[in-house]
Design an enzyme around this catalytic site. Structure first.
Site, PDB file in Angstrom:
ATOM      1  N   CYS A   1      52.263  41.483  52.779  1.00 45.63           N
ATOM      2  CA  CYS A   1      53.261  40.914  52.340  1.00 45.63           C
ATOM      3  C   CYS A   1      54.371  41.982  52.003  1.00 45.63           C
ATOM      4  CB  CYS A   1      53.033  39.998  51.044  1.00 45.63           C
ATOM      5  SG  CYS A   1      54.474  39.156  50.328  1.00 45.63           S
TER       6      CYS A   1
ATOM      7  N   CYS B   1      43.586  26.809  51.195  1.00 50.05           N
ATOM      8  CA  CYS B   1      44.720  27.973  50.857  1.00 50.05           C
ATOM      9  C   CYS B   1      44.811  28.640  52.067  1.00 50.05           C
ATOM     10  CB  CYS B   1      44.310  28.547  49.716  1.00 50.05           C
ATOM     11  SG  CYS B   1      45.572  29.852  49.223  1.00 50.05           S
TER      12      CYS B   1
ATOM     13  N   CYS C   1      54.735  41.962  44.580  1.00 54.64           N
ATOM     14  CA  CYS C   1      54.505  41.692  43.467  1.00 54.64           C
ATOM     15  C   CYS C   1      53.258  42.624  42.874  1.00 54.64           C
ATOM     16  CB  CYS C   1      53.686  39.952  43.290  1.00 54.64           C
ATOM     17  SG  CYS C   1      55.049  39.094  43.778  1.00 54.64           S
TER      18      CYS C   1
ATOM     19  N   SER D   1      54.083  27.738  48.543  1.00 53.01           N
ATOM     20  CA  SER D   1      54.164  28.368  47.173  1.00 53.01           C
ATOM     21  C   SER D   1      55.127  29.546  47.504  1.00 53.01           C
ATOM     22  CB  SER D   1      52.964  29.006  46.893  1.00 53.01           C
ATOM     23  OG  SER D   1      52.966  29.782  45.791  1.00 53.01           O
TER      24      SER D   1
ATOM     25  N   GLU E   1      43.223  36.030  55.041  1.00 52.03           N
ATOM     26  CA  GLU E   1      42.146  35.197  54.362  1.00 52.03           C
ATOM     27  C   GLU E   1      42.397  33.726  54.174  1.00 52.03           C
ATOM     28  OE1 GLU E   1      41.482  38.865  51.333  1.00 52.03           O
ATOM     29  OE2 GLU E   1      42.055  36.896  50.579  1.00 52.03           O
TER      30      GLU E   1
ATOM     31  N   CYS F   1      49.524  41.683  42.580  1.00 56.02           N
ATOM     32  CA  CYS F   1      48.959  40.923  43.739  1.00 56.02           C
ATOM     33  C   CYS F   1      48.308  41.738  44.719  1.00 56.02           C
ATOM     34  CB  CYS F   1      49.909  40.337  44.358  1.00 56.02           C
ATOM     35  SG  CYS F   1      49.572  39.360  45.916  1.00 56.02           S
TER      36      CYS F   1
ATOM     37  N   CYS G   1      43.518  35.946  46.342  1.00 57.22           N
ATOM     38  CA  CYS G   1      44.337  36.269  47.449  1.00 57.22           C
ATOM     39  C   CYS G   1      44.363  37.864  47.687  1.00 57.22           C
ATOM     40  CB  CYS G   1      45.805  35.892  47.199  1.00 57.22           C
ATOM     41  SG  CYS G   1      46.970  36.452  48.190  1.00 57.22           S
TER      42      CYS G   1
ATOM     43  N   ASN H   1      43.118  37.755  38.353  1.00 55.18           N
ATOM     44  CA  ASN H   1      41.989  38.091  39.145  1.00 55.18           C
ATOM     45  C   ASN H   1      41.903  39.548  39.172  1.00 55.18           C
ATOM     46  OD1 ASN H   1      39.294  37.378  39.944  1.00 55.18           O
ATOM     47  ND2 ASN H   1      40.386  35.735  41.282  1.00 55.18           N
TER      48      ASN H   1
ATOM     49  N   SER I   1      56.153  30.912  42.111  1.00 54.44           N
ATOM     50  CA  SER I   1      55.601  32.081  41.425  1.00 54.44           C
ATOM     51  C   SER I   1      56.492  32.576  40.288  1.00 54.44           C
ATOM     52  CB  SER I   1      55.178  33.143  42.278  1.00 54.44           C
ATOM     53  OG  SER I   1      54.138  32.691  43.422  1.00 54.44           O
TER      54      SER I   1
HETATM   55  S1  SF4 Z   1      52.108  36.922  45.060  1.00 57.48           S
HETATM   56 FE1  SF4 Z   1      52.865  36.119  46.998  1.00 57.48          FE
HETATM   57  S2  SF4 Z   1      54.950  36.961  47.663  1.00 57.48           S
HETATM   58 FE2  SF4 Z   1      53.980  38.143  45.790  1.00 57.48          FE
HETATM   59  S3  SF4 Z   1      53.158  40.059  47.086  1.00 57.48           S
HETATM   60 FE3  SF4 Z   1      51.444  38.499  46.892  1.00 57.48          FE
HETATM   61  S4  SF4 Z   1      51.441  37.327  48.729  1.00 57.48           S
HETATM   62 FE4  SF4 Z   1      53.372  38.436  48.385  1.00 57.48          FE
END
Ligand code: SF4
Length: 384
Positions: free
Chosen positions: A110, A103, A114, A198, A90, A117, A344, A301, A220
Site C-alpha cells: 500500500c 476481508c 499509515c 474501507s 492476505e 499499519c 492486516c 495489533n 479509517s
Molecule cells: S491502513 Fe489501509 S490505507 Fe493505511 S497503509 Fe494500511 S492498507 Fe494502506
C-alpha cells in the site's frame, strides 16, 4: 489467455459478443463461475458447445495459488495468496454466529503508509486486477462451502469488507467490477449493506463510488485533529478532515446505510486520551461539519517494527464511554485470529519488505505539528 474472473457480468457479455456469441450466454457462464465455482468448461453442462469450444485455449478461470493457509482456534481462516513477483496478499475469513465475513485485499502492499499499519510498512508493489480481487472471494466461498458441507444455494460468506491489504479507492478501476460481481444476483448476490469499502479517505473517489456503486463505507479516521491525523494517515495532508467529512456527508445521500463507520485504531499514548475522545465526539457530532456515524474502536495489533503499543483495555473502555455518552454508537472490535497473525499485512510482511519503507517509517518519530494557528497540537511527540 483471458481470465474470466476479470469481468463483471456486463464485461463478460461484451467478451461473449466478441467471440460471436449471444450476450445472454454470459449470464450462464457467470453463474457457473461464481455461483458454482466451476473452472472447467467441460463441467458447464448447459453451456452451448459452440461457446465452450471457443473459450477453450483462449480463456480460463484462473484463481490465485495459495501460498499458505492458517486456521485459528477461534475459526478464523487466513489465506496468503501468491500474486507473483515475490508478492503475496492476505485474505481473512471471520466466522460469527450469524454471519461469515471475508476481508479482501485490493493491492499488493500500500502506498498510503499509515503509521500503525503493517501493510503500510511494506511499501507499495502493485494494484491487483479485478480477477485477483475476485479470486480471493471465489476461492474462499467455494472452499468453505465444500468444507462446511453447505447445500446448493447456501453461502459461506455473507459479508465482504474491502479492508485487507491496500487502499481500495486507489485501485478504483479494478475495484468497481469486483464490487458489481459481489452484488450481482447471478454472482454472489450480496446486499449493498453487506459489502463494505474501507478507505483512508481518498475524497474524489468517495464521490465516484457514490455515483458508480454505492456500498457501505468505512473510513479509517484514527485521529480527532488534522495535526495528529497528518502524522498517522499521511493522506490527510492531501484530504484533511473537513474535506473528508464533507465527502462522507455527500456519500450518505446514496449509501445503503444511514451512517458511515469510522475506524479508530487505539494507540497507547498517541490518540487514546479522554481529551481526544471529547475532541472526536465534538468533531463527528458538530451540527455543521459532523456526520451520521458509528465509531469502531480497534485494539491495535502490535507488530515489532511499529514501535507502537496497544491501548490498555481500561483506556479503550473509558474512551468508548465518552463517545457513547455523547450519543455516538460505539463498538470495540473483538480481536480475532491473534494466534495466526490475522492483523492486516502481518503474514505478507514476513514474506517481503520490497521498498524498505518499513525501516524508514520505524525510524520516523510521530510528530504532531499544528497546521494553522489555533489548531490543537495534541500531546504526541514520540520516538518510535
Ligand atoms: S491502513 Fe489501509 S490505507 Fe493505511 S497503509 Fe494500511 S492498507 Fe494502506
Amino acid at each position: 489467455m483471458v481470465n474470466l474472473l476479470d469481468f463483471d457480468r456486463e464485461g463478460l457479455a461484451a467478451y461473449c459478443e466478441q467471440l460471436g456469441e449471444k450476450r445472454f450466454r454470459a449470464t450462464q457462464l457467470f453463474r457457473w463461475i461464481h455461483q458454482k465455482g466451476a473452472a472447467d468448461f467441460d463441467a458447464m453442462s448447459d453451456l452451448a458447445k459452440s461457446l465452450r469450444d471457443k473459450l477453450r485455449g483462449v480463456a480460463g478461470v484462473t484463481g490465485l495459488p495459495v501460498a499458505s493457509e492458517h486456521t485459528s482456534g477461534d475459526g478464523t481462516v487466513k489465506w496468503l495468496f501468491d500474486v507473483g513477483g515475490g508478492n503475496a496478499v492476505e485474505t481473512v475469513f471471520i466466522p460469527e454466529d450469524d454471519r461469515g465475513t471475508l476481508c479482501i485485499s485490493s493491492q499488493a502492499g500500500c502506498a498510503v503508509g499509515c503509521r500503525f499499519c503493517s501493510t503500510g510498512h511494506q511499501g507499495f508493489s502493485r494494484n491487483l486486477t479485478t480477477g485477483e480481487i475476485l479470486a480471493q472471494l471465489w476461492h474462499a466461498e467455494h472452499t468453505l462451502r465444500r468444507r462446511l458441507g453447505l447445500r446448493e444455494g447456501e453461502r459461506a460468506i455473507t459479508n465482504v469488507v474491502m479492508m485487507g491489504m491496500g487502499e481500495p479507492l486507489q485501485n478504483y478501476a479494478a475495484l468497481v467490477p469486483a464490487l458489481r460481481t459481489m452484488l450481482d444476483d447471478h454472482g454472489y448476490g450480496l446486499s449493498r449493506r453487506r459489502v463494505t469499502v474501507s478507505t483512508s479517505g481518498v475524497v474524489p473517489m468517495i464521490d465516484r463510488l457514490r455515483e458508480d456503486c454505492p456500498v457501505a463505507l468505512a473510513v479509517s479516521l484514527h485521529a480527532p485533529s488534522d495535526a495528529l491525523r497528518d502524522a498517522l494517515v499521511p493522506l490527510n495532508r492531501k484530504y484533511p478532515l473537513a474535506e473528508l467529512l464533507a465527502a462522507c456527508r455527500r456519500y450518505l445521500d446514496a449509501a445503503p446505510r444511514d451512517f458511515i463507520t469510522f475506524e479508530y485504531c487505539m494507540l497507547d499514548g498517541v490518540n487514546d486520551s479522554d481529551a481526544q475522545a471529547h475532541e472526536l465526539a465534538a468533531l463527528v457530532t458538530d451540527r455543521h461539519t459532523g456526520v451520521s456515524c458509528k465509531l469502531n474502536l480497534i485494539p491495535f495489533n502490535p507488530f515489532p517494527e511499529s514501535g507502537l503499543t496497544r491501548s490498555p483495555n481500561e483506556r479503550v473502555q473509558a474512551f468508548a464511554h465518552i463517545l457513547q455518552a455523547a450519543g455516538i454508537v460505539t463498538t470495540v472490535r473483538k480481536t480475532r485470529g491473534d494466534d495466526i497473525a490475522a492483523a492486516c499485512g502481518q503474514l505478507a510482511g514476513e514474506v517481503q519488505d520490497r521498498t524498505r519503507v518499513g525501516e524508514r517509517m520505524t525510524r520516523a518519530p510521530i510528530r504532531v505539528v499544528p497546521r494553522r494557528s489555533g489548531a490543537p497540537a495534541g500531546r504526541q511527540e514520540r520516538n518510535a
